[in-house]
Scaffold this active site. Structure first.
Site, PDB file in Angstrom:
ATOM      1  N   LYS A 108      41.233  36.752  49.158  1.00  0.00           N
ATOM      2  CA  LYS A 108      41.739  38.049  48.689  1.00  0.00           C
ATOM      3  C   LYS A 108      40.667  38.902  48.012  1.00  0.00           C
ATOM      4  O   LYS A 108      40.930  40.057  47.668  1.00  0.00           O
ATOM      5  CB  LYS A 108      42.914  37.814  47.736  1.00  0.00           C
ATOM      6  CG  LYS A 108      44.123  37.187  48.419  1.00  0.00           C
ATOM      7  CD  LYS A 108      45.253  36.938  47.423  1.00  0.00           C
ATOM      8  CE  LYS A 108      46.452  36.286  48.103  1.00  0.00           C
ATOM      9  NZ  LYS A 108      47.553  36.020  47.138  1.00  0.00           N
ATOM     10  N   TYR A 109      39.476  38.353  47.825  1.00  0.00           N
ATOM     11  CA  TYR A 109      38.407  39.120  47.174  1.00  0.00           C
ATOM     12  C   TYR A 109      37.862  40.238  48.070  1.00  0.00           C
ATOM     13  O   TYR A 109      37.071  41.061  47.619  1.00  0.00           O
ATOM     14  CB  TYR A 109      37.284  38.192  46.718  1.00  0.00           C
ATOM     15  CG  TYR A 109      37.519  37.621  45.334  1.00  0.00           C
ATOM     16  CD1 TYR A 109      36.765  38.031  44.243  1.00  0.00           C
ATOM     17  CD2 TYR A 109      38.530  36.688  45.107  1.00  0.00           C
ATOM     18  CE1 TYR A 109      36.978  37.518  42.973  1.00  0.00           C
ATOM     19  CE2 TYR A 109      38.768  36.176  43.851  1.00  0.00           C
ATOM     20  CZ  TYR A 109      37.992  36.587  42.779  1.00  0.00           C
ATOM     21  OH  TYR A 109      38.228  36.094  41.512  1.00  0.00           O
TER      22      TYR A 109
ATOM     23  N   GLU B 210      26.109  28.855  37.460  1.00  0.00           N
ATOM     24  CA  GLU B 210      25.625  29.520  36.246  1.00  0.00           C
ATOM     25  C   GLU B 210      24.959  28.510  35.310  1.00  0.00           C
ATOM     26  O   GLU B 210      23.963  28.833  34.647  1.00  0.00           O
ATOM     27  CB  GLU B 210      26.770  30.230  35.541  1.00  0.00           C
ATOM     28  CG  GLU B 210      26.328  31.097  34.377  1.00  0.00           C
ATOM     29  CD  GLU B 210      27.447  31.988  33.875  1.00  0.00           C
ATOM     30  OE1 GLU B 210      27.589  33.118  34.390  1.00  0.00           O
ATOM     31  OE2 GLU B 210      28.200  31.552  32.978  1.00  0.00           O
TER      32      GLU B 210
ATOM     33  N   ASP C 199      28.305  39.590  41.883  1.00  0.00           N
ATOM     34  CA  ASP C 199      29.726  39.320  42.058  1.00  0.00           C
ATOM     35  C   ASP C 199      30.410  40.549  42.639  1.00  0.00           C
ATOM     36  O   ASP C 199      30.172  41.677  42.165  1.00  0.00           O
ATOM     37  CB  ASP C 199      30.369  38.953  40.720  1.00  0.00           C
ATOM     38  CG  ASP C 199      30.173  37.483  40.368  1.00  0.00           C
ATOM     39  OD1 ASP C 199      29.442  36.795  41.102  1.00  0.00           O
ATOM     40  OD2 ASP C 199      30.748  37.043  39.356  1.00  0.00           O
ATOM     41  N   ILE C 200      31.282  40.328  43.613  1.00  0.00           N
ATOM     42  CA  ILE C 200      31.916  41.445  44.319  1.00  0.00           C
ATOM     43  C   ILE C 200      33.015  42.110  43.491  1.00  0.00           C
ATOM     44  O   ILE C 200      33.333  43.291  43.710  1.00  0.00           O
ATOM     45  CB  ILE C 200      32.474  40.967  45.680  1.00  0.00           C
ATOM     46  CG1 ILE C 200      32.799  42.158  46.581  1.00  0.00           C
ATOM     47  CG2 ILE C 200      33.698  40.078  45.477  1.00  0.00           C
ATOM     48  CD1 ILE C 200      31.599  43.012  46.922  1.00  0.00           C
ATOM     49  N   ASP C 201      33.594  41.389  42.529  1.00  0.00           N
ATOM     50  CA  ASP C 201      34.696  41.972  41.743  1.00  0.00           C
ATOM     51  C   ASP C 201      34.156  42.826  40.595  1.00  0.00           C
ATOM     52  O   ASP C 201      34.574  42.694  39.440  1.00  0.00           O
ATOM     53  CB  ASP C 201      35.628  40.877  41.229  1.00  0.00           C
ATOM     54  CG  ASP C 201      34.909  39.799  40.438  1.00  0.00           C
ATOM     55  OD1 ASP C 201      33.674  39.686  40.578  1.00  0.00           O
ATOM     56  OD2 ASP C 201      35.578  39.059  39.682  1.00  0.00           O
TER      57      ASP C 201
ATOM     58  N   ALA D 243      32.905  37.781  49.509  1.00  0.00           N
ATOM     59  CA  ALA D 243      34.279  38.282  49.454  1.00  0.00           C
ATOM     60  C   ALA D 243      35.139  37.338  50.290  1.00  0.00           C
ATOM     61  O   ALA D 243      35.416  37.579  51.462  1.00  0.00           O
ATOM     62  CB  ALA D 243      34.348  39.711  49.987  1.00  0.00           C
ATOM     63  N   VAL D 244      35.526  36.225  49.665  1.00  0.00           N
ATOM     64  CA  VAL D 244      36.290  35.182  50.358  1.00  0.00           C
ATOM     65  C   VAL D 244      37.751  35.288  49.957  1.00  0.00           C
ATOM     66  O   VAL D 244      38.068  35.486  48.775  1.00  0.00           O
ATOM     67  CB  VAL D 244      35.722  33.785  50.022  1.00  0.00           C
ATOM     68  CG1 VAL D 244      36.555  32.690  50.670  1.00  0.00           C
ATOM     69  CG2 VAL D 244      34.265  33.691  50.470  1.00  0.00           C
TER      70      VAL D 244
END
Length: 369
Positions: free
Chosen positions: A137-138, A316, A223-225, A134-135
């Site tokens: 704004k994430y 990926e 992935d955090i989003d 989470a870098v």
């Protein structure tokens, strides 16, 4: 006629006895003494201590965690008395393929019984690490990811979320279940989202070396989003589990997969090669197998950088190259990573985790370009 015993006889007998004594004294360490006594027994306390140690070893073996600390999926042991639906050899999913051509499971809703799966795997008691980044704004996505993870992700298992961030003060306080925790890892900021993606492999390698190896048996990269919508359980666990990308899992010919096609890159896959196209937003496996794969992606990205090339889809692309030659031991359907951008396909009976709709130009450091 009776023979007389002479001095010579006596002398020879004495010499023989002396010879035997010398031989015995020289070899006595190797002789096992005869005893007609009852065998000596250790004190009762020592016996109890020994039994305790043996019980501990047996429990460790049953849990799948070897004495050297490396957890493995072990015997499929289930306690008696568990109630579950009778399995069938005649009914099941017929609209999708549930096995790969190298004969490992391709997991969909309806191909497993969660009651049975959980009963078996909870006895193995794995410690699961979830590595997220989470870098910038994430960090805004952390709360929903962890809150829904607590509701749906490996519920009842030991889980640690390793949150890598440059904004430690923005990591939210979220109520966690028993045996679950958050560990915050500081990482540098980035000027490009591509650098965040490429940096994940570097910093994940460092964190595994420094911390995770001592605290976990199994590792997921996620992935955090994203948010969890339904059960994401032990059916996902294997030595190396990869998730089919939602955009290419149906009828896309392999030559249309977005593999890296430039021979100059270490991620290069030639036309006519390939099995599936896997997403790098969710993947998991035994800790040491994941360490090997994460480190591979990092090192291959570094090699590309030396040659002034960047793989088309960063890690990926390297992930897909690795999995082409090192087949996953379980393939997870796109249920295990969908997207809120897309309409749910009829063959996706359950969306377990999904990527959120977001304004890339606003949340990415270089405006999504």
């Amino acid at each position: 006629m009776q023979r007389q015993i002479t001095r010579t006889h006596i002398l020879l007998f004495a010499v023989f006895i002396i010879f035997l004594a010398i031989v015995y004294s020289y070899f006595r360490q190797g002789f096992t003494p005869l005893s007609f006594c009852k065998p000596c027994l250790p004190p009762e306390k020592d016996l109890l201590d020994l039994e305790g140690k043996l019980d501990k070893i047996e429990k460790e073996n049953k849990s799948g965690r070897c004495q050297n600390g490396s957890w493995k999926i072990d015997e499929m042991i289930m306690d008696s008395g568990l109630k579950y639906a009778q399995p069938s050899t005649q009914t099941g999913r017929t609209d999708v393929n549930s096995v790969t051509n190298w004969n490992v499971p391709l997991v969909w809703e309806g191909t497993f019984d969660p009651v049975v799966i959980d009963a078996i795997y909870k006895k193995m008691d794995p410690r699961v690490a979830v590595v997220v980044f989470a870098v910038g704004k994430y960090t805004r996505f952390l709360k929903a990811f962890i809150e829904t993870g607590e509701k749906y992700f490996l519920v009842g298992f030991k889980v640690t979320y390793y949150v890598h961030t440059d904004r430690e003060n923005e990591v939210p306080k979220v109520p966690l279940g028993n045996g679950r925790k958050i560990t915050v890892v500081s990482v540098p900021s980035a000027n490009r989202w591509q650098d965040v993606v490429l940096g994940r492999m570097k910093w994940a390698t460092v964190t595994i070396d420094k911390t995770i190896r001592k605290e976990a048996d199994y590792l997921f990269m996620m992935d955090i989003d994203s948010v969890f919508y339904n059960r994401f359980g032990a059916e996902s666990l294997s030595r190396l589990s990869a998730v089919l990308h939602r955009g290419y899992y149906k009828t896309t010919p392999r030559d249309s997969f977005p593999y890296e096609r430039r021979p100059q890159s270490k991620a290069y896959i030639a036309a006519g090669e390939g099995d599936y196209y896997y997403t790098a937003a969710v993947w998991g496996g035994y800790l040491e197998d994941m360490y090997k794969l994460v480190k591979y992606c990092y090192e291959m990205s570094e090699e590309d950088a030396k040659n002034k090339i960047e793989a088309v889809w960063q890690e990926e692309s390297h992930l897909n190259k690795y999995l082409l030659h090192n087949k996953p031991t379980k393939v997870l359907s796109p249920e295990y990573l969908w997207s809120d951008y897309d309409k749910v396909s009829p063959d996706i009976k359950v969306v377990r985790i999904s990527q959120l709709v977001k304004n890339y130009a606003e949340v990415r450091p270089n405006g999504g370009n």
